[in-house]
Scaffold this motif. Structure first.
Motif, PDB file in Angstrom:
ATOM      1  N   TYR A  35      32.724  78.182  38.030  1.00  0.00           N
ATOM      2  CA  TYR A  35      32.932  77.036  38.448  1.00  0.00           C
ATOM      3  C   TYR A  35      34.272  76.264  38.467  1.00  0.00           C
ATOM      4  CZ  TYR A  35      30.719  74.906  34.280  1.00  0.00           C
ATOM      5  OH  TYR A  35      30.616  74.593  33.144  1.00  0.00           O
ATOM      6  N   SER A  36      35.005  76.826  37.280  1.00  0.00           N
ATOM      7  CA  SER A  36      36.282  76.054  36.992  1.00  0.00           C
ATOM      8  C   SER A  36      37.463  76.671  37.472  1.00  0.00           C
ATOM      9  CB  SER A  36      36.237  75.989  35.470  1.00  0.00           C
ATOM     10  OG  SER A  36      36.242  76.953  34.933  1.00  0.00           O
ATOM     11  N   VAL A  37      37.385  77.972  37.808  1.00  0.00           N
ATOM     12  CA  VAL A  37      38.733  78.799  38.210  1.00  0.00           C
ATOM     13  C   VAL A  37      39.120  78.278  39.440  1.00  0.00           C
ATOM     14  CG1 VAL A  37      37.440  80.701  39.395  1.00  0.00           C
ATOM     15  CG2 VAL A  37      39.912  81.287  38.331  1.00  0.00           C
ATOM     16  N   THR A  38      40.468  78.177  39.649  1.00  0.00           N
ATOM     17  CA  THR A  38      40.925  77.934  41.037  1.00  0.00           C
ATOM     18  C   THR A  38      40.961  78.717  42.019  1.00  0.00           C
ATOM     19  OG1 THR A  38      42.702  76.412  39.664  1.00  0.00           O
ATOM     20  CG2 THR A  38      43.103  76.857  42.035  1.00  0.00           C
ATOM     21  N   HIS A  39      40.612  78.500  43.246  1.00  0.00           N
ATOM     22  CA  HIS A  39      40.502  79.226  44.507  1.00  0.00           C
ATOM     23  C   HIS A  39      42.017  79.985  44.330  1.00  0.00           C
ATOM     24  CE1 HIS A  39      36.922  77.415  45.152  1.00  0.00           C
ATOM     25  NE2 HIS A  39      36.581  78.173  46.391  1.00  0.00           N
ATOM     26  N   GLU A  40      42.218  81.277  44.616  1.00  0.00           N
ATOM     27  CA  GLU A  40      43.294  81.998  44.919  1.00  0.00           C
ATOM     28  C   GLU A  40      44.143  81.392  45.858  1.00  0.00           C
ATOM     29  OE1 GLU A  40      43.618  86.580  44.005  1.00  0.00           O
ATOM     30  OE2 GLU A  40      44.039  86.701  46.136  1.00  0.00           O
ATOM     31  N   GLU A  41      43.826  81.047  46.900  1.00  0.00           N
ATOM     32  CA  GLU A  41      44.557  80.257  47.827  1.00  0.00           C
ATOM     33  C   GLU A  41      45.231  79.254  47.427  1.00  0.00           C
ATOM     34  OE1 GLU A  41      43.960  78.227  52.286  1.00  0.00           O
ATOM     35  OE2 GLU A  41      42.388  79.850  51.729  1.00  0.00           O
ATOM     36  N   ILE A  42      44.569  78.331  46.819  1.00  0.00           N
ATOM     37  CA  ILE A  42      45.232  77.119  46.069  1.00  0.00           C
ATOM     38  C   ILE A  42      46.065  77.447  44.963  1.00  0.00           C
ATOM     39  CG2 ILE A  42      44.587  74.992  45.008  1.00  0.00           C
ATOM     40  CD1 ILE A  42      41.993  75.002  46.612  1.00  0.00           C
ATOM     41  N   ALA A  43      45.752  78.426  44.148  1.00  0.00           N
ATOM     42  CA  ALA A  43      46.770  78.799  43.208  1.00  0.00           C
ATOM     43  C   ALA A  43      48.124  79.394  43.575  1.00  0.00           C
ATOM     44  CB  ALA A  43      45.953  79.976  42.176  1.00  0.00           C
ATOM     45  N   ILE A  44      48.134  80.070  44.721  1.00  0.00           N
ATOM     46  CA  ILE A  44      49.166  80.358  45.492  1.00  0.00           C
ATOM     47  C   ILE A  44      50.179  79.406  45.613  1.00  0.00           C
ATOM     48  CG2 ILE A  44      50.338  81.633  47.476  1.00  0.00           C
ATOM     49  CD1 ILE A  44      47.763  83.568  47.302  1.00  0.00           C
ATOM     50  N   LYS A  45      49.571  78.400  46.097  1.00  0.00           N
ATOM     51  CA  LYS A  45      50.261  77.049  46.549  1.00  0.00           C
ATOM     52  C   LYS A  45      50.957  76.325  45.344  1.00  0.00           C
ATOM     53  CE  LYS A  45      48.008  76.015  51.071  1.00  0.00           C
ATOM     54  NZ  LYS A  45      47.018  74.900  51.811  1.00  0.00           N
ATOM     55  N   HIS A  46      50.084  76.382  44.286  1.00  0.00           N
ATOM     56  CA  HIS A  46      50.495  75.672  43.014  1.00  0.00           C
ATOM     57  C   HIS A  46      51.858  76.483  42.650  1.00  0.00           C
ATOM     58  CE1 HIS A  46      46.240  74.029  42.182  1.00  0.00           C
ATOM     59  NE2 HIS A  46      47.021  73.079  42.994  1.00  0.00           N
ATOM     60  N   ALA A  47      51.646  78.082  42.477  1.00  0.00           N
ATOM     61  CA  ALA A  47      52.700  78.765  41.952  1.00  0.00           C
ATOM     62  C   ALA A  47      54.118  78.632  42.932  1.00  0.00           C
ATOM     63  CB  ALA A  47      52.247  80.411  42.075  1.00  0.00           C
TER      64      ALA A  47
END
Length: 223
Positions: free
Chosen positions: A47-59
């Motif tokens: 319940y705490s890991v960032t969704h991959e799609e959002i993590a890509i935007k952060h990166a």
């Protein structure tokens, strides 16, 4: 079938029927697109890991930078940072989470671009150097969504104000991943009261057109 395969299938069956995990387990490919290749997630990670799609935007905002993932967990953000950043320092106080993050980074083939550290971020902060600090501290569990307005003092293990002050000693370029119901006025206050004041950009982090979180980008210059 090997013993490892049997163990993996047993764990999958447990995850799919565990009422604490089930609602997140059905999103497993949104969390890690390569989930079936050996991704490891503990109960908190679900319940705490960032969704991959959002993590890509952060990166993408950190391309070519040295990034410090201050509360790395099982590595969702760390992996995406490692794909495009100069280097990543991934910190977590829980050795099992760091072990899982290392495994998951190996699945994505980026482990060699990450320095994994088991330790207390607050103790390590004075010795850390980087271009961008990424903060996704614990929100206090799934119940965060039950409050009308999420305040900075609800963050764990320390309140958001003291956390923000500590991380500014490393770099003014800070990304905070926060609940969708966070008090935006408090974020504006944090930026304005910094010395010198920081620029603040608020981004709605969405999946399937639905906002699930807020990302706050603080910077003295573009991060």
């Amino acid at each position: 079938m090997t013993i490892d395969d049997q163990s993996h299938l047993k764990k999958e069956a447990e995850n799919s029927t565990n009422p604490k995990i089930n609602r997140y387990w059905i999103q497993r490919y949104d969390l890690f697109s390569r989930y079936d290749e050996g991704i490891q997630i503990d109960e908190e990670g679900w319940y705490s890991v960032t969704h991959e799609e959002i993590a890509i935007k952060h990166a993408e905002r950190c391309r070519g930078k040295v990034v410090i993932d201050c509360f790395a967990g099982v590595g969702g953000n760390t992996i995406q940072f490692a794909k495009v950043s100069s280097s990543v320092i991934a910190i977590d106080i829980d050795p099992m989470k760091v072990k899982m993050a290392m495994n998951n980074a190996n699945v994505y083939g980026v482990a060699n671009h990450v320095d994994f550290v088991v330790g207390d971020f607050f103790s390590l902060a004075p010795s850390l150097k980087g271009d961008v600090s990424f903060l996704s501290p614990p929100w206090g569990g799934p119940n965060y969504c039950k409050v009308e307005s999420f305040k900075m003092d609800m963050l764990q293990p320390r309140d958001g104000y003291s956390l923000f002050k500590i991380v500014q000693s490393i770099t003014p370029n800070i990304i905070m991943y926060l609940p969708k119901n966070v008090d935006l006025a408090q974020l504006e206050e944090m930026a304005f009261l910094s010395s010198p004041p920081l620029t603040l950009e608020i981004e709605e982090s969405c999946i399937g057109g639905k906002m699930i979180a807020i990302t706050a980008y603080f910077s003295r210059n573009a991060a």
